[in-house]
Motif scaffolding. Structure first.
Motif, PDB file in Angstrom:
ATOM      1  N   UNK A   1       0.835  -1.211   0.000  1.00 17.54           N
ATOM      2  CA  UNK A   1       0.000   0.000   0.000  1.00 17.54           C
ATOM      3  C   UNK A   1       0.866   1.256   0.000  1.00 17.54           C
ATOM      4  N   UNK A   2       1.890   1.264   0.830  1.00 18.10           N
ATOM      5  CA  UNK A   2       2.758   2.442   0.895  1.00 18.10           C
ATOM      6  C   UNK A   2       3.577   2.570  -0.391  1.00 18.10           C
ATOM      7  N   UNK A   3       4.034   1.454  -0.926  1.00 15.54           N
ATOM      8  CA  UNK A   3       4.805   1.482  -2.176  1.00 15.54           C
ATOM      9  C   UNK A   3       3.973   2.070  -3.316  1.00 15.54           C
ATOM     10  N   UNK A   4       2.675   1.784  -3.332  1.00 11.11           N
ATOM     11  CA  UNK A   4       1.805   2.337  -4.370  1.00 11.11           C
ATOM     12  C   UNK A   4       1.718   3.855  -4.238  1.00 11.11           C
ATOM     13  N   UNK A   5       1.584   4.358  -3.029  1.00  9.92           N
ATOM     14  CA  UNK A   5       1.528   5.804  -2.812  1.00  9.92           C
ATOM     15  C   UNK A   5       2.862   6.465  -3.165  1.00  9.92           C
ATOM     16  N   UNK A   6       3.958   5.837  -2.766  1.00  9.72           N
ATOM     17  CA  UNK A   6       5.274   6.373  -3.113  1.00  9.72           C
ATOM     18  C   UNK A   6       5.464   6.381  -4.620  1.00  9.72           C
ATOM     19  N   UNK A   7       4.987   5.338  -5.262  1.00  6.60           N
ATOM     20  CA  UNK A   7       5.084   5.254  -6.710  1.00  6.60           C
ATOM     21  C   UNK A   7       4.354   6.394  -7.409  1.00  6.60           C
ATOM     22  N   UNK A   8       3.221   6.800  -6.869  1.00 10.45           N
ATOM     23  CA  UNK A   8       2.473   7.921  -7.444  1.00 10.45           C
ATOM     24  C   UNK A   8       3.273   9.213  -7.333  1.00 10.45           C
ATOM     25  N   UNK A   9       3.920   9.412  -6.191  1.00  6.47           N
ATOM     26  CA  UNK A   9       4.728  10.619  -6.012  1.00  6.47           C
ATOM     27  C   UNK A   9       5.946  10.587  -6.936  1.00  6.47           C
ATOM     28  N   UNK A  10       6.620   9.465  -6.995  1.00  4.30           N
ATOM     29  CA  UNK A  10       7.779   9.316  -7.869  1.00  4.30           C
ATOM     30  C   UNK A  10       7.386   9.521  -9.332  1.00  4.30           C
TER      31      UNK A  10
ATOM     32  N   UNK B   1       5.260  11.495 -10.538  1.00  2.00           N
ATOM     33  CA  UNK B   1       5.135  12.921 -10.827  1.00  2.00           C
ATOM     34  C   UNK B   1       6.481  13.511 -11.232  1.00  2.00           C
ATOM     35  N   UNK B   2       7.523  13.183 -10.480  1.00  3.51           N
ATOM     36  CA  UNK B   2       8.860  13.664 -10.836  1.00  3.51           C
ATOM     37  C   UNK B   2       9.341  13.010 -12.124  1.00  3.51           C
TER      38      UNK B   2
ATOM     39  N   UNK C   1      14.648   8.540  -8.888  1.00  2.08           N
ATOM     40  CA  UNK C   1      14.960   7.979  -7.569  1.00  2.08           C
ATOM     41  C   UNK C   1      16.177   8.652  -6.946  1.00  2.08           C
ATOM     42  N   UNK C   2      17.184   8.947  -7.766  1.00  2.00           N
ATOM     43  CA  UNK C   2      18.392   9.613  -7.253  1.00  2.00           C
ATOM     44  C   UNK C   2      18.071  11.020  -6.757  1.00  2.00           C
ATOM     45  N   UNK C   3      17.251  11.759  -7.502  1.00  2.00           N
ATOM     46  CA  UNK C   3      16.896  13.115  -7.079  1.00  2.00           C
ATOM     47  C   UNK C   3      16.095  13.095  -5.778  1.00  2.00           C
TER      48      UNK C   3
END
Length: 195
Positions: free
Chosen positions: A121-130, A132-133, A156-158
């Protein structure tokens, strides 16, 4: 007795989350017991279960609420110039991270302690934020304003670089937030090969 006399649910619930976040960030999730959290809140340990089923659910709730707050606060402008979008992202990410250092620390250091379902669940939310960048970087590459070998790796590096500011920055230090953010913006420009 479920609560300390005089305590109120609308106060105890948020205080529980704040104290758990603080303790997990300072001592590590595995080292903190529900009894320690209860003592910090000023209630008996059994009273915590009126607010959370267990410590795992509490950690998940803290990480999920942080990611939802982050996603709600970030607003991209897809029609804008990619470099302007990247600058907005850099400035936003650093500001949000410095305003929520314990939540950021937990999001990166305690992700490993989530159950597989909660982690997903958290990985999915993080994936949405990533994502965007990633979209900003891909738009920059498409316009020629940025040059990166791999957009996902650059993303990911940024994020790792920007988030790292919470590990060392202290208010009142040699450089203020604005100056730090300006420096990070310069680093981010260089990292994406911006002209």
């Amino acid at each position: 007795m479920a609560r300390t006399q005089g305590s109120r649910a609308e106060i105890t619930g948020p205080l529980l989350r704040d104290e758990a976040r603080r303790l997990f960030a300072r001592q590590g999730y595995a080292a903190v017991s529900m009894r320690q959290i209860a003592a910090a809140v000023g209630v008996q340990a059994g009273a915590l279960y009126a607010y959370t089923p267990d410590k795992q659910a509490l950690l998940h709730d803290l990480l999920e609420s942080h990611m939802r707050d982050l996603l709600s606060a970030w607003v991209d402008t897809p029609d804008a110039d990619p470099l302007a979008r990247l600058e907005r992202f850099v400035r936003f990410h650093i500001g949000f991270s410095l305003d929520h250092p314990d939540a950021v620390f937990l999001s990166y250091m305690e992700l490993r302690n989530l159950s597989p379902e909660n982690h997903a669940r958290i990985a999915e939310l993080r994936g949405r934020y990533e994502a965007s960048l990633d979209a900003i970087i891909r738009a920059g590459v498409a316009t020629g304003a940025m040059q990166v070998e791999d957009a996902k790796v650059a993303t990911l590096a940024l994020i790792a670089m920007l988030t790292g500011v919470t590990n060392w920055y202290r208010e009142g230090g040699r450089l203020d937030r604005d100056r730090i953010t300006d420096i990070y913006w310069g680093l981010a420009r260089g990292a994406v090969g911006a002209h």
